[in-house]
Write a protein that holds these residues in place. Structure first.
Motif, PDB file in Angstrom:
ATOM      1  N   VAL A  71       0.829  -1.202   0.000  1.00  0.00           N
ATOM      2  CA  VAL A  71       0.000   0.000   0.000  1.00  0.00           C
ATOM      3  C   VAL A  71       0.867   1.257   0.000  1.00  0.00           C
ATOM      4  CG1 VAL A  71      -1.672   1.355   1.326  1.00  0.00           C
ATOM      5  CG2 VAL A  71      -1.970  -1.123   1.107  1.00  0.00           C
ATOM      6  N   LEU A  78      -6.435  -0.937  -1.095  1.00  0.00           N
ATOM      7  CA  LEU A  78      -7.335  -1.628  -0.171  1.00  0.00           C
ATOM      8  C   LEU A  78      -8.797  -1.356  -0.528  1.00  0.00           C
ATOM      9  CD1 LEU A  78      -5.606  -1.110   3.303  1.00  0.00           C
ATOM     10  CD2 LEU A  78      -5.484  -3.077   1.768  1.00  0.00           C
ATOM     11  N   PHE A  82     -11.481  -4.286  -1.045  1.00  0.00           N
ATOM     12  CA  PHE A  82     -12.095  -4.342   0.283  1.00  0.00           C
ATOM     13  C   PHE A  82     -13.145  -5.452   0.372  1.00  0.00           C
ATOM     14  CE2 PHE A  82     -15.265  -2.949   3.455  1.00  0.00           C
ATOM     15  CZ  PHE A  82     -14.437  -2.894   4.564  1.00  0.00           C
ATOM     16  N   ILE A 184      -3.117 -10.327   0.472  1.00  0.00           N
ATOM     17  CA  ILE A 184      -4.233  -9.582   1.048  1.00  0.00           C
ATOM     18  C   ILE A 184      -5.377 -10.519   1.436  1.00  0.00           C
ATOM     19  CG2 ILE A 184      -5.546  -9.040  -1.062  1.00  0.00           C
ATOM     20  CD1 ILE A 184      -5.899  -6.213   0.020  1.00  0.00           C
TER      21      ILE A 184
END
Length: 255
Positions: A71, A78, A82, A184
């Protein structure tokens, strides 16, 4: 706290740190951290449920350190992913719940079937692994596969990141991007599963902390190595690692 500090600085603490270090490097490069972490923790006498909980915590911390780095460098959004994080978190919680409700023998059977299926996919995935793929050639990804893999990850784990990497490679993402997306998802599923294990009292911080510190160091070392990984190595190593995972689970079933 003093007792915990002494435990972390002991020979056992160093061994746990080393286990976390090696597992994270393997996990970042080839998505098979559980192949190192879980058997190693069991080998040093850690109970099975504690081992799973520690595995989730260490992997979540390792993945978090990578995601923060992605990031900061602007490689990962993100906001864009998400919804995948939410779905993967729920999958991790559901998988942890199943692990608590089902016996270890049944979980091993489920793991064996899952790994056989995934191993077949990996064998067929060599044609999907390409070195340079343009952004426009990347195919859309849905939430069903990450959710299903996250359920497996929350309840068992070994090979889950490898399944995700293979899926993203199939969707024509290059290897580095596949690793980023996998990290992630691993962060989300492992966090969800760990929180479930934590609130059910299955966490030993004396074990979790040194393993997690090793995982953080190993995850950064793994990211430094990735740019030097050649496509032909991935094509050879992924199926071999998956085969070892499958053999490990089958041996557990035969005990």
């Amino acid at each position: 706290m003093e007792i915990l500090l002494q435990e972390w600085l002991s020979v056992k603490g160093f061994i746990l740190f080393t286990i976390g270090l090696l597992a994270a490097i393997i996990g970042v490069l080839f998505g098979a951290a559980g192949f190192i972490l879980m058997p190693s923790l069991l080998l040093v006498g850690i109970p099975i449920h504690t081992t799973v909980a520690v595995n989730k915590f260490a992997t979540a911390i390792s993945a978090l350190s990578n995601v923060v780095s992605f990031v900061i460098k602007g490689r990962l959004s993100l906001k864009k992913y998400f919804s995948f994080m939410i779905v993967s978190s729920l999958g991790g919680v559901f998988g942890a719940l199943l692990a608590i409700l089902l016996s270890e023998q049944i979980m091993n059977v489920v793991a064996c079937i899952s790994l056989i299926f995934a191993f077949i996919i990996v064998l067929c995935s060599n044609k999907w692994i390409v070195k340079d793929v343009k952004e426009t050639e990347e195919q859309p990804i849905n939430k069903v596969i990450p959710f299903a893999i996250s359920i497996y990850d929350g309840g068992f784990g070994p090979g889950s990141a490898l399944m995700n990497i293979t899926y993203f490679l199939k969707k024509q993402y290059n290897y580095l991007k596949a690793v980023e997306l996998t990290r992630i998802i691993s962060l989300s599923s492992c966090t969800g599963a760990f929180l479930f294990y934590y609130f059910t009292g299955i966490v030993n911080w004396g074990i979790a902390i040194p393993v997690s510190i090793g995982s953080i160091v190993g995850s950064f070392l793994g990211l430094k190595i990735i740019p030097y990984i050649q496509t032909k190595w991935v094509q050879i190593i992924l199926p071999i690692i998956f085969l070892f995972l499958l053999v490990q689970v089958v041996m557990d079933l035969m005990k």
